[in-house]
Design a protein around this motif. Sequence first.
Motif, PDB file in Angstrom:
ATOM      1  N   GLY A 112       0.836  -1.188   0.000  1.00 31.37           N
ATOM      2  CA  GLY A 112       0.000   0.000   0.000  1.00 31.37           C
ATOM      3  C   GLY A 112       0.872   1.240   0.000  1.00 31.37           C
ATOM      4  O   GLY A 112       1.822   1.340  -0.770  1.00 31.37           O
ATOM      5  N   HIS A 113       0.573   2.174   0.895  1.00 33.23           N
ATOM      6  CA  HIS A 113       1.394   3.388   0.951  1.00 33.23           C
ATOM      7  C   HIS A 113       2.526   3.262   1.967  1.00 33.23           C
ATOM      8  O   HIS A 113       3.265   4.215   2.197  1.00 33.23           O
ATOM      9  CB  HIS A 113       0.519   4.609   1.289  1.00 33.23           C
ATOM     10  CG  HIS A 113      -0.081   4.569   2.661  1.00 33.23           C
ATOM     11  ND1 HIS A 113      -1.193   3.820   2.956  1.00 33.23           N
ATOM     12  CD2 HIS A 113       0.285   5.174   3.821  1.00 33.23           C
ATOM     13  CE1 HIS A 113      -1.500   3.969   4.237  1.00 33.23           C
ATOM     14  NE2 HIS A 113      -0.618   4.783   4.783  1.00 33.23           N
ATOM     15  N   PHE A 114       2.689   2.076   2.562  1.00 31.61           N
ATOM     16  CA  PHE A 114       3.796   1.833   3.487  1.00 31.61           C
ATOM     17  C   PHE A 114       4.971   1.207   2.740  1.00 31.61           C
ATOM     18  O   PHE A 114       4.781   0.473   1.767  1.00 31.61           O
ATOM     19  CB  PHE A 114       3.363   0.880   4.611  1.00 31.61           C
ATOM     20  CG  PHE A 114       2.282   1.430   5.498  1.00 31.61           C
ATOM     21  CD1 PHE A 114       2.565   2.401   6.443  1.00 31.61           C
ATOM     22  CD2 PHE A 114       0.978   0.972   5.380  1.00 31.61           C
ATOM     23  CE1 PHE A 114       1.571   2.910   7.262  1.00 31.61           C
ATOM     24  CE2 PHE A 114      -0.029   1.476   6.193  1.00 31.61           C
ATOM     25  CZ  PHE A 114       0.273   2.448   7.134  1.00 31.61           C
ATOM     26  N   TYR A 115       6.178   1.497   3.217  1.00 33.53           N
ATOM     27  CA  TYR A 115       7.351   0.831   2.656  1.00 33.53           C
ATOM     28  C   TYR A 115       8.313   0.485   3.788  1.00 33.53           C
ATOM     29  O   TYR A 115       8.328   1.137   4.836  1.00 33.53           O
ATOM     30  CB  TYR A 115       8.041   1.695   1.596  1.00 33.53           C
ATOM     31  CG  TYR A 115       8.533   3.039   2.068  1.00 33.53           C
ATOM     32  CD1 TYR A 115       9.841   3.210   2.519  1.00 33.53           C
ATOM     33  CD2 TYR A 115       7.694   4.154   2.052  1.00 33.53           C
ATOM     34  CE1 TYR A 115      10.297   4.443   2.944  1.00 33.53           C
ATOM     35  CE2 TYR A 115       8.145   5.392   2.479  1.00 33.53           C
ATOM     36  CZ  TYR A 115       9.446   5.531   2.918  1.00 33.53           C
ATOM     37  OH  TYR A 115       9.903   6.758   3.346  1.00 33.53           O
ATOM     38  N   ALA A 116       9.071  -0.568   3.574  1.00 38.73           N
ATOM     39  CA  ALA A 116       9.989  -1.059   4.602  1.00 38.73           C
ATOM     40  C   ALA A 116      11.425  -0.786   4.189  1.00 38.73           C
ATOM     41  O   ALA A 116      11.783  -0.909   3.015  1.00 38.73           O
ATOM     42  CB  ALA A 116       9.786  -2.560   4.813  1.00 38.73           C
ATOM     43  N   VAL A 117      12.237  -0.396   5.171  1.00 42.25           N
ATOM     44  CA  VAL A 117      13.661  -0.163   4.931  1.00 42.25           C
ATOM     45  C   VAL A 117      14.468  -0.941   5.971  1.00 42.25           C
ATOM     46  O   VAL A 117      13.923  -1.447   6.951  1.00 42.25           O
ATOM     47  CB  VAL A 117      14.012   1.344   5.016  1.00 42.25           C
ATOM     48  CG1 VAL A 117      13.328   2.131   3.909  1.00 42.25           C
ATOM     49  CG2 VAL A 117      13.653   1.915   6.386  1.00 42.25           C
ATOM     50  N   GLU A 118      15.751  -1.033   5.733  1.00 42.56           N
ATOM     51  CA  GLU A 118      16.649  -1.675   6.689  1.00 42.56           C
ATOM     52  C   GLU A 118      16.531  -0.986   8.050  1.00 42.56           C
ATOM     53  O   GLU A 118      16.492   0.247   8.127  1.00 42.56           O
ATOM     54  CB  GLU A 118      18.084  -1.550   6.163  1.00 42.56           C
ATOM     55  CG  GLU A 118      19.152  -2.061   7.106  1.00 42.56           C
ATOM     56  CD  GLU A 118      20.559  -1.730   6.611  1.00 42.56           C
ATOM     57  OE1 GLU A 118      21.523  -2.223   7.216  1.00 42.56           O
ATOM     58  OE2 GLU A 118      20.686  -0.979   5.622  1.00 42.56           O
ATOM     59  N   TYR A 119      16.474  -1.786   9.112  1.00 38.63           N
ATOM     60  CA  TYR A 119      16.391  -1.191  10.447  1.00 38.63           C
ATOM     61  C   TYR A 119      17.791  -0.944  10.993  1.00 38.63           C
ATOM     62  O   TYR A 119      18.623  -1.849  11.052  1.00 38.63           O
ATOM     63  CB  TYR A 119      15.630  -2.086  11.426  1.00 38.63           C
ATOM     64  CG  TYR A 119      15.701  -1.533  12.835  1.00 38.63           C
ATOM     65  CD1 TYR A 119      14.927  -0.427  13.197  1.00 38.63           C
ATOM     66  CD2 TYR A 119      16.585  -2.069  13.769  1.00 38.63           C
ATOM     67  CE1 TYR A 119      15.020   0.121  14.465  1.00 38.63           C
ATOM     68  CE2 TYR A 119      16.683  -1.525  15.047  1.00 38.63           C
ATOM     69  CZ  TYR A 119      15.896  -0.427  15.384  1.00 38.63           C
ATOM     70  OH  TYR A 119      16.003   0.124  16.637  1.00 38.63           O
ATOM     71  N   LEU A 120      18.032   0.287  11.398  1.00 38.97           N
ATOM     72  CA  LEU A 120      19.267   0.659  12.081  1.00 38.97           C
ATOM     73  C   LEU A 120      18.896   1.595  13.225  1.00 38.97           C
ATOM     74  O   LEU A 120      17.986   2.421  13.084  1.00 38.97           O
ATOM     75  CB  LEU A 120      20.235   1.368  11.124  1.00 38.97           C
ATOM     76  CG  LEU A 120      20.849   0.537   9.993  1.00 38.97           C
ATOM     77  CD1 LEU A 120      21.587   1.448   9.018  1.00 38.97           C
ATOM     78  CD2 LEU A 120      21.799  -0.522  10.544  1.00 38.97           C
ATOM     79  N   ALA A 121      19.599   1.477  14.334  1.00 41.55           N
ATOM     80  CA  ALA A 121      19.311   2.334  15.492  1.00 41.55           C
ATOM     81  C   ALA A 121      19.808   3.750  15.226  1.00 41.55           C
ATOM     82  O   ALA A 121      20.979   3.956  14.881  1.00 41.55           O
ATOM     83  CB  ALA A 121      19.975   1.760  16.743  1.00 41.55           C
ATOM     84  N   ALA A 122      18.919   4.704  15.388  1.00 38.58           N
ATOM     85  CA  ALA A 122      19.260   6.104  15.129  1.00 38.58           C
ATOM     86  C   ALA A 122      20.177   6.653  16.215  1.00 38.58           C
ATOM     87  O   ALA A 122      20.219   6.148  17.343  1.00 38.58           O
ATOM     88  CB  ALA A 122      17.988   6.941  15.060  1.00 38.58           C
ATOM     89  N   GLY A 123      20.899   7.696  15.861  1.00 36.72           N
ATOM     90  CA  GLY A 123      21.718   8.391  16.837  1.00 36.72           C
ATOM     91  C   GLY A 123      20.856   9.203  17.787  1.00 36.72           C
ATOM     92  O   GLY A 123      19.653   9.378  17.574  1.00 36.72           O
ATOM     93  N   SER A 124      21.475   9.715  18.829  1.00 33.73           N
ATOM     94  CA  SER A 124      20.758  10.523  19.813  1.00 33.73           C
ATOM     95  C   SER A 124      21.768  11.301  20.647  1.00 33.73           C
ATOM     96  O   SER A 124      22.841  10.774  20.977  1.00 33.73           O
ATOM     97  CB  SER A 124      19.917   9.634  20.731  1.00 33.73           C
ATOM     98  OG  SER A 124      19.435  10.385  21.836  1.00 33.73           O
ATOM     99  N   PRO A 125      21.443  12.539  21.011  1.00 39.10           N
ATOM    100  CA  PRO A 125      22.335  13.301  21.904  1.00 39.10           C
ATOM    101  C   PRO A 125      22.520  12.625  23.262  1.00 39.10           C
ATOM    102  O   PRO A 125      23.454  12.954  23.994  1.00 39.10           O
ATOM    103  CB  PRO A 125      21.611  14.646  22.060  1.00 39.10           C
ATOM    104  CG  PRO A 125      20.686  14.732  20.900  1.00 39.10           C
ATOM    105  CD  PRO A 125      20.282  13.322  20.587  1.00 39.10           C
ATOM    106  N   ARG A 126      21.640  11.678  23.594  1.00 37.85           N
ATOM    107  CA  ARG A 126      21.762  10.981  24.882  1.00 37.85           C
ATOM    108  C   ARG A 126      22.978  10.058  24.924  1.00 37.85           C
ATOM    109  O   ARG A 126      23.468   9.725  25.995  1.00 37.85           O
ATOM    110  CB  ARG A 126      20.494  10.172  25.171  1.00 37.85           C
ATOM    111  CG  ARG A 126      19.247  11.014  25.369  1.00 37.85           C
ATOM    112  CD  ARG A 126      18.111  10.180  25.942  1.00 37.85           C
ATOM    113  NE  ARG A 126      17.789   9.053  25.083  1.00 37.85           N
ATOM    114  CZ  ARG A 126      16.913   9.099  24.096  1.00 37.85           C
ATOM    115  NH1 ARG A 126      16.272  10.225  23.834  1.00 37.85           N
ATOM    116  NH2 ARG A 126      16.661   8.034  23.363  1.00 37.85           N
ATOM    117  N   HIS A 127      23.436   9.622  23.754  1.00 35.99           N
ATOM    118  CA  HIS A 127      24.627   8.767  23.705  1.00 35.99           C
ATOM    119  C   HIS A 127      25.876   9.640  23.820  1.00 35.99           C
ATOM    120  O   HIS A 127      25.976  10.677  23.158  1.00 35.99           O
ATOM    121  CB  HIS A 127      24.686   7.982  22.394  1.00 35.99           C
ATOM    122  CG  HIS A 127      23.543   7.035  22.195  1.00 35.99           C
ATOM    123  ND1 HIS A 127      23.326   5.942  23.005  1.00 35.99           N
ATOM    124  CD2 HIS A 127      22.551   7.018  21.265  1.00 35.99           C
ATOM    125  CE1 HIS A 127      22.253   5.293  22.593  1.00 35.99           C
ATOM    126  NE2 HIS A 127      21.763   5.924  21.537  1.00 35.99           N
TER     127      HIS A 127
END
Length: 251
Positions: free
Chosen positions: A50-65
Amino acid sequence: MGPLWPGHRGPGWRQQLASAWSLLQQEEYVHLSLLQGLSHHVLPVLGSCGHFYAVEYLAAGSPRHSALFPLGRAAPRGGRAQARAISHIALSFLDMVSHFDRDFSHRLHLCDVKPENFAIRSDFTVVAIDVDMAFFEPKMKEILEQNCTGDEDCNFFDCFSRCDLRVNRCGAQRVNSNLQVICDKIFRHWFSSTLKSSAVSFQLRLQLQQAVRECTDPEGSAGSWRAAPSVFWKLRRLLQAALKELQEAEK
């Protein structure tokens, strides 16, 4: 699109057509699809429904790290391991900058640079995971060229232009660069202080700090608004020197 639909017009062809059309309305999907197989710095599209699409999952960055990105087993205790990982990631950011500047028909501008919009693969490759605010040069010019009364009216998130007060129009050319914004939003966190890590020699840390400052604030160091090309190579050389120093320390 009906007459141009290449597939067999079976029972579900209208639904397939509607799905394709809804996907094509999503600029990020179009970007990712166009770059499929052409760049290891963007997410591959794995499929759609449908209007959804899947991409490779990777953990996003964050200022908390502390390192902006989750390093996991690559640097479980900080120190040299973390310094090595950061150096690899910084070099990958530079590779991405060069890639987006040179390897397509038009330069690809990143207008929303923050850790949350990037992720790191296990080999320290930087991946842009949110490209909603990425634009090729023709679209970038169209966005920037607006009415203005001052330079502040010509700032589109992280992409800046200048106001021509003679005609009260923003210039179509971006006056800062991907490298400059990455230095400001990413590298400065890592290299703004010579005290953050003792894993690399003081002299090298000082040189990195100065290079990042020069990259972030070229007006103050070189009299130009855009970071000079030479600062790219300076950063690359210093990061490679840091990696070499860290490798030798482990022998």
